[in-house]
Design an enzyme around this catalytic site. Structure first.
Site, PDB file in Angstrom:
ATOM      1  N   GLU A 177       3.043  -4.202   1.247  1.00  0.00           N
ATOM      2  CA  GLU A 177       3.681  -4.160   2.573  1.00  0.00           C
ATOM      3  C   GLU A 177       5.072  -4.800   2.551  1.00  0.00           C
ATOM      4  O   GLU A 177       5.199  -6.018   2.628  1.00  0.00           O
ATOM      5  CB  GLU A 177       2.805  -4.893   3.603  1.00  0.00           C
ATOM      6  CG  GLU A 177       3.416  -4.881   5.003  1.00  0.00           C
ATOM      7  CD  GLU A 177       2.613  -5.654   6.041  1.00  0.00           C
ATOM      8  OE1 GLU A 177       1.753  -6.464   5.666  1.00  0.00           O
ATOM      9  OE2 GLU A 177       2.872  -5.426   7.232  1.00  0.00           O
ATOM     10  N   LYS A 219       1.904   0.020   2.879  1.00  0.00           N
ATOM     11  CA  LYS A 219       1.917  -0.307   4.310  1.00  0.00           C
ATOM     12  C   LYS A 219       3.374  -0.444   4.710  1.00  0.00           C
ATOM     13  O   LYS A 219       4.060  -1.376   4.275  1.00  0.00           O
ATOM     14  CB  LYS A 219       1.133  -1.592   4.575  1.00  0.00           C
ATOM     15  CG  LYS A 219       1.183  -2.033   6.032  1.00  0.00           C
ATOM     16  CD  LYS A 219       0.028  -2.951   6.387  1.00  0.00           C
ATOM     17  CE  LYS A 219       0.172  -3.459   7.811  1.00  0.00           C
ATOM     18  NZ  LYS A 219      -1.060  -4.076   8.310  1.00  0.00           N
TER      19      LYS A 219
END
Ligand code: 13P
Length: 335
Positions: A177, A219
């Site tokens: 992420e 992500k």
């Protein structure tokens, strides 16, 4: 752990019409969320709140898995079932937040690097035994005057790649992420540029560290104007910019991309995801891994009366899961 097994987990995480619920707020972040609605930040309140979310009836129709925090993966339902077991019994995959948060990047005022690599191998080994099958690490990129620097982007990409390689070694799918924050008054084009350069650096680093992309989930943050910007990008503008950015920087072999909500309203987060899927076909399934955009309505309701509003709070979690599940298919209708 073979790449095939990792790939199988990754594909299940982004199964058609399903996404992830992020309930991995650190002790500090959950304290802020609870304080916002007047709930005392005790271990029992955190446990009870996470139980409310995870035991929402029908959650598994739209939710493939949840990201837990270290404390949460060790907690149980009130009936004594460990959360990770409750989830696997109900067809949901347990994930775990494994980073140790952001820290000031020395020499680069206003920029941060995520820490947590020391001892990570042993922690991952334990989380696997506790039932986790994927692990998340969040890097944060700030946009501001003369930032982000190349050094900040490289340092974060390097840490993400080292964590991802360790995850795969230990049998967990890395959910990488790199969050480009919405804070600031920058326009959508600036966010596009920063997001593109960040993703390119990340995938370079993953390649250099022999991370198998078939067993990795990205992500991502959406390409948005800053929160304090006058830029009024439409739902379609955001969807289109995000798609172009991802297509230019993310290899097609990746099994899926899930988005964070990052402070967008519940409805915007859903509308943007839906619009991107309507613009498909895309190289990868696009789904969600929302924290706030899945939970904020439920937290508000629950806080008013820890017992009486339980069913109503769970009903909002189900509604949010359903709306986002439909958006992951490009089949959501507003209202
Ligand atoms: P938000 O959807 O609230 O941004 O949280 C997702 C998340 O896990 C951030 O790391």
């Amino acid at each position: 752990m073979s790449i095939e097994q990792l790939a199988e987990t990754a594909v299940a995480m982004v199964a058609p019409g399903k996404g992830i619920i992020a309930i991995d707020e650190s002790s500090g972040t959950i304290a802020k969320r609870f304080a916002g609605v007047g709930i005392e930040n005790t271990e029992e309140n955190r446990r009870a709140y996470r139980e409310l979310l995870l035991t929402t009836p029908g959650l598994n129709e739209y939710i493939s898995g949840a990201i837990l925090f270290d404390e949460t993966i060790r907690q149980k339902t009130k009936d004594g079932v460990p959360f990770a077991r409750y989830m696997s019994d109900n067809g949901m995959i347990s994930g775990i937040n494994v980073d140790k948060g952001t820290h000031a990047l020395a020499g680069f005022p206003g920029e941060v690097v995520t820490e947590g690599l020391d001892g990570l191998r042993a922690r991952l080994e334990e989380y696997y035994k506790l039932g986790a099958r994927f692990a998340k690490w969040r890097a944060v990129i700030n946009i501001g005057e003369d930032i982000p620097s190349g050094t900040c982007i490289e340092a974060n990409a390097h840490a993400l790649a080292r964590y991802a390689a360790l995850c795969q070694e230990q049998g967990l799918v890395p959910m990488v992420e790199p969050e480009v924050l919405m804070d600031g008054n920058h326009d959508i084009d600036t966010c596009f540029e920063v997001s593109e350069v960040t993703l390119r650096a990340l995938f370079d680093a993953l390649y250099n560290h022999n991370v198998a992309l078939e067993g990795t989930i990205l992500k991502a943050s959406m390409v948005l104007p800053g929160k304090d910007s006058d830029d009024t990008a439409s739902i379609e503008d955001v969807a289109e910019s995000t798609l172009i950015c991802l297509k230019s920087a993310v290899p097609a072999i990746l099994p899926g991309i899930v988005f964070l909500s990052g402070g967008q309203s519940d409805e915007d987060a859903t509308a943007h995801l839906d619009a991107m899927n309507r613009m498909g076909p895309n190289p990868w399934p696009l789904s969600f891994s929302y924290g706030r955009a899945m939970q904020q309505a439920a937290l508000k309701l629950w806080s008013q009366d820890l017992v009486g509003n339980y069913d109503a709070a769970q009903a909002t979690v189900y509604e949010r899961a359903k709306a986002n599940g439909l958006a992951a298919l490009g089949q959501w209708t507003r209202g």
